[in-house]
Scaffold this active site. Structure first.
Site, PDB file in Angstrom:
ATOM      1  N   ASP A  67      -9.063  52.236   9.051  1.00 10.11           N
ATOM      2  CA  ASP A  67      -9.605  50.815   9.922  1.00 10.11           C
ATOM      3  C   ASP A  67      -8.562  49.781   9.883  1.00 10.11           C
ATOM      4  OD1 ASP A  67      -9.344  50.557   6.801  1.00 10.11           O
ATOM      5  OD2 ASP A  67     -11.390  50.407   6.771  1.00 10.11           O
ATOM      6  N   ASN A 129     -21.244  47.883  -0.987  1.00  9.86           N
ATOM      7  CA  ASN A 129     -22.494  48.025  -0.319  1.00  9.86           C
ATOM      8  C   ASN A 129     -22.588  49.759   0.015  1.00  9.86           C
ATOM      9  OD1 ASN A 129     -20.715  48.101   1.643  1.00  9.86           O
ATOM     10  ND2 ASN A 129     -21.730  46.461   2.701  1.00  9.86           N
ATOM     11  N   HIS A 131     -19.930  50.954   2.053  1.00 14.11           N
ATOM     12  CA  HIS A 131     -19.270  51.439   3.469  1.00 14.11           C
ATOM     13  C   HIS A 131     -18.194  52.309   3.251  1.00 14.11           C
ATOM     14  CE1 HIS A 131     -16.769  47.507   2.935  1.00 14.11           C
ATOM     15  NE2 HIS A 131     -15.833  48.705   2.791  1.00 14.11           N
ATOM     16  N   GLU A 136     -20.456  49.811   7.938  1.00 14.30           N
ATOM     17  CA  GLU A 136     -21.178  48.984   7.330  1.00 14.30           C
ATOM     18  C   GLU A 136     -22.488  49.853   7.249  1.00 14.30           C
ATOM     19  OE1 GLU A 136     -20.096  46.929   5.261  1.00 14.30           O
ATOM     20  OE2 GLU A 136     -18.659  45.408   6.233  1.00 14.30           O
TER      21      GLU A 136
END
Ligand code: GLP
Length: 242
Positions: A67, A129, A131, A136
């Site tokens: 990323d 979370n 990810h 996401e």
């Protein structure tokens, strides 16, 4: 899925570095998918040390980062380009031409990975979370490289890294489908902040609400996590304790 629980992040980095070194020893032109973030810093330090001891040779290695922030100049110290150069690429004998980062042209990135022969090993971190890369919660398991909007939770976690500055809201990320195509996956997590994401990924149903849970469907995946990140896992004796 294999879960290895280690004492601390130093042990986590050592074990992960051994897997990477072994992959490169077996295949000098190995294709690696790489993560950034705080979790990876001890790992990259360890790889630099192995390189200095001549135990690892990056001259033919090909890397694809998972990323990058969108619309951010590469020389911005907060960019993942800068991070990778500072923590690994500038300190080992990798050829910069063999290092890649996702951009607005997701299709081309997918093709480049394919042209290189596909990823041999994908090294992942995990968000609080769940990810993986910047996929996401809610990301499709079929997703490929694309631009995404970051979740509120991620913006909050990232705000500590951008003191007094605007936190980037968009990023380019490989997709979940891209990661699942890697021949082998390693996920690293340390610290109690990650314990719930790990619990959900390992024990709860596989769901797009927790992107890391999809890894249970991968044929060759190992989680290397420290005791704090493993603290919510029940019956820890089912896992490999080191
Ligand atoms: C970040 C990155 C991921 C990273 C994850 C965990 O936002 N996009 O590639 O693996 O979230 O980061 P950290 O290791 O800093 O907790």
């Amino acid at each position: 899925m294999k879960i290895v629980i280690v004492r601390n992040k130093k042990e986590m980095a050592k074990k992960a570095a051994l897997v990477i070194a072994e992959t490169i020893r077996k295949k000098p032109n190995a294709v690696l998918e790489l993560a950034t973030g705080v979790t990876m810093i001890p790992l990259y330090k360890r790889l630099v040390r192995l390189y200095k001891r001549k135990e690892i040779d990056f001259s033919k290695v090909i890397t694809f980062n998972l990323d990058e922030y969108a619309h951010m100049p590469y020389n911005n110290p907060e960019s993942y380009h800068y991070y990778m150069n500072r923590n690994l690429f500038d300190k080992v004998n990798i050829q910069k031409i063999n290092t890649h980062f996702p951009s607005s042209n997701g299709k081309e990135y997918e093709n480049e990975i394919k042209k290189a022969g596909g990823a041999d090993l994908s090294i992942l971190g995990v968000g609080v979370n769940g990810h993986i890369a910047f996929n996401e919660p809610g990301s499709s398991f079929n997703s490929k490289t694309r631009e995404v909007k970051l979740s509120k939770e991620t913006l909050k976690s990232n705000s500590a890294l951008f003191p007094g500055k605007k936190v980037p809201r968009e990023a380019y990320t490989v997709g979940i489908n891209t990661i699942m195509k890697s021949k082998k996956v390693l996920l690293l997590a340390s610290g109690s902040k990650k314990s719930n994401a790990i619990l959900e990924a390992v024990e709860k149903p596989v769901t797009e609400k927790n992107p890391a849970s999809v890894l249970r469907r991968h044929r060759n995946v190992t989680f290397i996590i420290d005791k704090k990140a493993a603290k919510d896992l029940p019956e820890k004796d089912r896992y490999t304790l080191k």
